[in-house]
Design a protein around this motif. Structure first.
Motif, PDB file in Angstrom:
ATOM      1  N   ARG A 303       0.836  -1.201   0.000  1.00 36.20           N
ATOM      2  CA  ARG A 303       0.000   0.000   0.000  1.00 36.20           C
ATOM      3  C   ARG A 303       0.874   1.257   0.000  1.00 36.20           C
ATOM      4  O   ARG A 303       0.564   2.253  -0.658  1.00 36.20           O
ATOM      5  CB  ARG A 303      -0.920   0.003   1.209  1.00 36.20           C
ATOM      6  CG  ARG A 303      -2.027  -1.019   1.152  1.00 36.20           C
ATOM      7  CD  ARG A 303      -3.155  -0.607   0.222  1.00 36.20           C
ATOM      8  NE  ARG A 303      -3.908   0.504   0.789  1.00 36.20           N
ATOM      9  CZ  ARG A 303      -4.176   1.626   0.154  1.00 36.20           C
ATOM     10  NH1 ARG A 303      -3.741   1.803  -1.082  1.00 36.20           N
ATOM     11  NH2 ARG A 303      -4.872   2.597   0.734  1.00 36.20           N
ATOM     12  N   SER A 308      -3.196  -0.176  -4.876  1.00 38.13           N
ATOM     13  CA  SER A 308      -4.513   0.229  -4.380  1.00 38.13           C
ATOM     14  C   SER A 308      -5.191  -0.900  -3.604  1.00 38.13           C
ATOM     15  O   SER A 308      -4.812  -2.068  -3.686  1.00 38.13           O
ATOM     16  CB  SER A 308      -5.408   0.658  -5.545  1.00 38.13           C
ATOM     17  OG  SER A 308      -5.701  -0.453  -6.378  1.00 38.13           O
ATOM     18  N   ARG A 309      -6.229  -0.501  -2.819  1.00 36.95           N
ATOM     19  CA  ARG A 309      -7.019  -1.489  -2.089  1.00 36.95           C
ATOM     20  C   ARG A 309      -7.675  -2.474  -3.061  1.00 36.95           C
ATOM     21  O   ARG A 309      -7.757  -3.666  -2.794  1.00 36.95           O
ATOM     22  CB  ARG A 309      -8.116  -0.787  -1.284  1.00 36.95           C
ATOM     23  CG  ARG A 309      -7.625   0.038  -0.125  1.00 36.95           C
ATOM     24  CD  ARG A 309      -8.790   0.788   0.513  1.00 36.95           C
ATOM     25  NE  ARG A 309      -8.367   1.606   1.630  1.00 36.95           N
ATOM     26  CZ  ARG A 309      -8.319   1.185   2.896  1.00 36.95           C
ATOM     27  NH1 ARG A 309      -8.681  -0.060   3.181  1.00 36.95           N
ATOM     28  NH2 ARG A 309      -7.918   1.984   3.869  1.00 36.95           N
ATOM     29  N   ARG A 310      -8.165  -1.949  -4.185  1.00 35.53           N
ATOM     30  CA  ARG A 310      -8.849  -2.787  -5.160  1.00 35.53           C
ATOM     31  C   ARG A 310      -7.919  -3.858  -5.707  1.00 35.53           C
ATOM     32  O   ARG A 310      -8.327  -5.008  -5.917  1.00 35.53           O
ATOM     33  CB  ARG A 310      -9.412  -1.921  -6.276  1.00 35.53           C
ATOM     34  CG  ARG A 310     -10.135  -2.715  -7.362  1.00 35.53           C
ATOM     35  CD  ARG A 310     -10.751  -1.797  -8.394  1.00 35.53           C
ATOM     36  NE  ARG A 310     -11.787  -0.954  -7.801  1.00 35.53           N
ATOM     37  CZ  ARG A 310     -12.489  -0.058  -8.498  1.00 35.53           C
ATOM     38  NH1 ARG A 310     -12.251   0.109  -9.783  1.00 35.53           N
ATOM     39  NH2 ARG A 310     -13.404   0.681  -7.894  1.00 35.53           N
ATOM     40  N   GLU A 311      -6.660  -3.487  -5.955  1.00 33.52           N
ATOM     41  CA  GLU A 311      -5.711  -4.456  -6.511  1.00 33.52           C
ATOM     42  C   GLU A 311      -5.399  -5.569  -5.501  1.00 33.52           C
ATOM     43  O   GLU A 311      -5.322  -6.746  -5.862  1.00 33.52           O
ATOM     44  CB  GLU A 311      -4.428  -3.732  -6.933  1.00 33.52           C
ATOM     45  CG  GLU A 311      -4.620  -2.845  -8.158  1.00 33.52           C
ATOM     46  CD  GLU A 311      -3.449  -1.915  -8.385  1.00 33.52           C
ATOM     47  OE1 GLU A 311      -3.332  -1.386  -9.511  1.00 33.52           O
ATOM     48  OE2 GLU A 311      -2.646  -1.698  -7.448  1.00 33.52           O
ATOM     49  N   PHE A 313      -7.401  -6.452  -3.011  1.00 32.36           N
ATOM     50  CA  PHE A 313      -8.631  -7.225  -2.885  1.00 32.36           C
ATOM     51  C   PHE A 313      -8.785  -8.193  -4.060  1.00 32.36           C
ATOM     52  O   PHE A 313      -9.214  -9.340  -3.895  1.00 32.36           O
ATOM     53  CB  PHE A 313      -9.826  -6.278  -2.819  1.00 32.36           C
ATOM     54  CG  PHE A 313     -11.150  -6.978  -2.692  1.00 32.36           C
ATOM     55  CD1 PHE A 313     -11.548  -7.550  -1.494  1.00 32.36           C
ATOM     56  CD2 PHE A 313     -12.003  -7.082  -3.787  1.00 32.36           C
ATOM     57  CE1 PHE A 313     -12.762  -8.205  -1.382  1.00 32.36           C
ATOM     58  CE2 PHE A 313     -13.223  -7.735  -3.687  1.00 32.36           C
ATOM     59  CZ  PHE A 313     -13.593  -8.298  -2.477  1.00 32.36           C
ATOM     60  N   GLY A 314      -8.421  -7.733  -5.258  1.00 31.28           N
ATOM     61  CA  GLY A 314      -8.505  -8.600  -6.432  1.00 31.28           C
ATOM     62  C   GLY A 314      -7.594  -9.805  -6.326  1.00 31.28           C
ATOM     63  O   GLY A 314      -7.960 -10.914  -6.749  1.00 31.28           O
TER      64      GLY A 314
END
Length: 374
Positions: A303, A308-311, A313-314
């Motif tokens: 981070r 990113s958080r989305r990456e 999470f993915g």
């Protein structure tokens, strides 16, 4: 500075995937247990659902083998209908589409743990009711004469005869309570298709007099089968002559009553599969949570480098999907194997507690498989 500082933004995702794969490979036990958890959850749900579905299908086939095209039954609360009533229905009321039935259960010493259903019939009245017995009148007078006149004779399904190692002319010993009876095999039941073959599995057909003798029902019938159209006026006349304790029942009502007997049994199996699914879900959730907690420091560094958080999470969801795919493939195969093992136990339980049920093949339902995968 780290090596990620020199990696362009569009190349970070492949690097993250490589890091995820490396983590899974460095923790093989955790990876394997995750797959096993998914597989067990899928397998238990699929196996119990397939067993339930096969049991219901087997029940329908078994009932069809005995009921045939019957629309109504004359039954007694005591299970014994006087055979004089059949004579009255046949001779005085001239209801030709009627057939006397004597049925019961026997065991065979050479096949321990299995229950067979005895069906005593009148071959002259059977043609409109059960198609697998229609050949009895068309195969020649010799078999028909032997069936009627030879005491202690029996017809077996081909699968049953093969399993017991019997042929025409062999002697079959059956047990009812503490009594032993010797029956002679005089013929093999011919099935027109696979469904009929499965339906008559574990069925022993004999002349009604022989069935009455070995089942200790001399002078009585188990029921009288009838075929009526919906608007037949004879139904009301028939109800009027029935003695107290004997009633006219629609065959579909009898099937519903038999289904209700095992409704609680099937409900318990379904609840067990859902409980296994719930345990499997918590197992996977905790396993994935543990894998995330283990990498808190790594995710923090990522981070700080701009991931990113989305990456992140993915990546985690990708790992879950990867584990699920392996678990589903293993679980479906394991579920089918487990269902085949459960099938014999469920059949034996239903035979012991409810009625004779023979399930030889597992019915693979697309809905059951889809539910387990979902």
């Amino acid at each position: 500075m780290t090596h990620l500082d020199f990696i362009p933004k569009q190349q970070i995702i492949p690097v993250l995937w490589l890091a995820s794969i490396r983590y899974l490979l460095r923790h093989p036990w955790q990876f394997g247990l995750s797959i096993l958890g998914v597989a067990l959850g899928v397998a238990v749900v699929i196996s119990i659902d397939l067993t339930n579905d096969s049991a219901r299908r087997g029940f329908a086939l078994s009932l069809e083998s005995v009921v045939g095209k019957t629309t109504h039954h004359i039954v007694s609360s005591t299970g014994e209908v006087p055979e004089t009533l059949y004579q009255q229905i046949r001779s005085e009321m001239r209801i030709r589409q009627s057939a006397p039935i004597v049925e019961g259960m026997v065991t065979v010493p050479q096949a321990p743990g299995q229950v067979f259903q005895v069906l005593g019939v009148d071959p002259f009245a059977e043609q409109p009711f059960r198609s697998y017995l229609s050949y009895l009148n068309s195969t020649g007078n010799q078999l028909l004469s032997q069936f009627i006149t030879q005491p202690q004779s029996v017809l077996l399904a081909q699968a049953t005869a093969t399993r017991l190692g019997l042929q025409n002319g062999d002697v079959l010993t059956v047990q009812i309570g503490m009594q032993m009876h010797e029956l002679q095999v005089i013929g093999i039941l011919e099935a027109q298709n696979e469904l009929t073959s499965e339906a008559i599995h574990q069925l022993m057909v004999m002349d009604i007099a022989t069935a009455q003798e070995i089942l200790n029902k001399v002078g009585y019938l188990s029921r009288i089968d009838l075929i009526f159209s919906k608007d037949d006026q004879t139904l009301e006349q028939l109800r009027e002559i029935l003695p107290p304790g004997i009633e006219l029942m629609v065959s579909s009502d009898r099937m519903s009553a038999a289904e209700k007997l095992t409704q609680a049994f099937h409900l318990n199996l379904t609840a067990l599969s859902l409980l296994a699914l719930l345990v499997g879900m918590f197992l996977i959730y905790n396993t994935m949570t543990f894998s995330v907690v283990q990498r808190y420091s790594l995710f923090g560094r990522l981070r700080s480098m701009g991931v990113s958080r989305r990456e992140i999470f993915g990546i985690i969801m990708g790992e879950s999907f990867f584990i699920s795919c392996f678990g589903i493939l293993l679980g479906v195969g394991l579920g089918i194997v487990l269902a085949n093992l459960l099938l014999e136990l469920v059949t034996r339980t239903i035979n012991d507690l409810y009625y004779v049920l023979s399930i030889r093949t597992l019915h693979l339902s697309v809905f059951s498989l889809s539910k387990g995968v979902g």
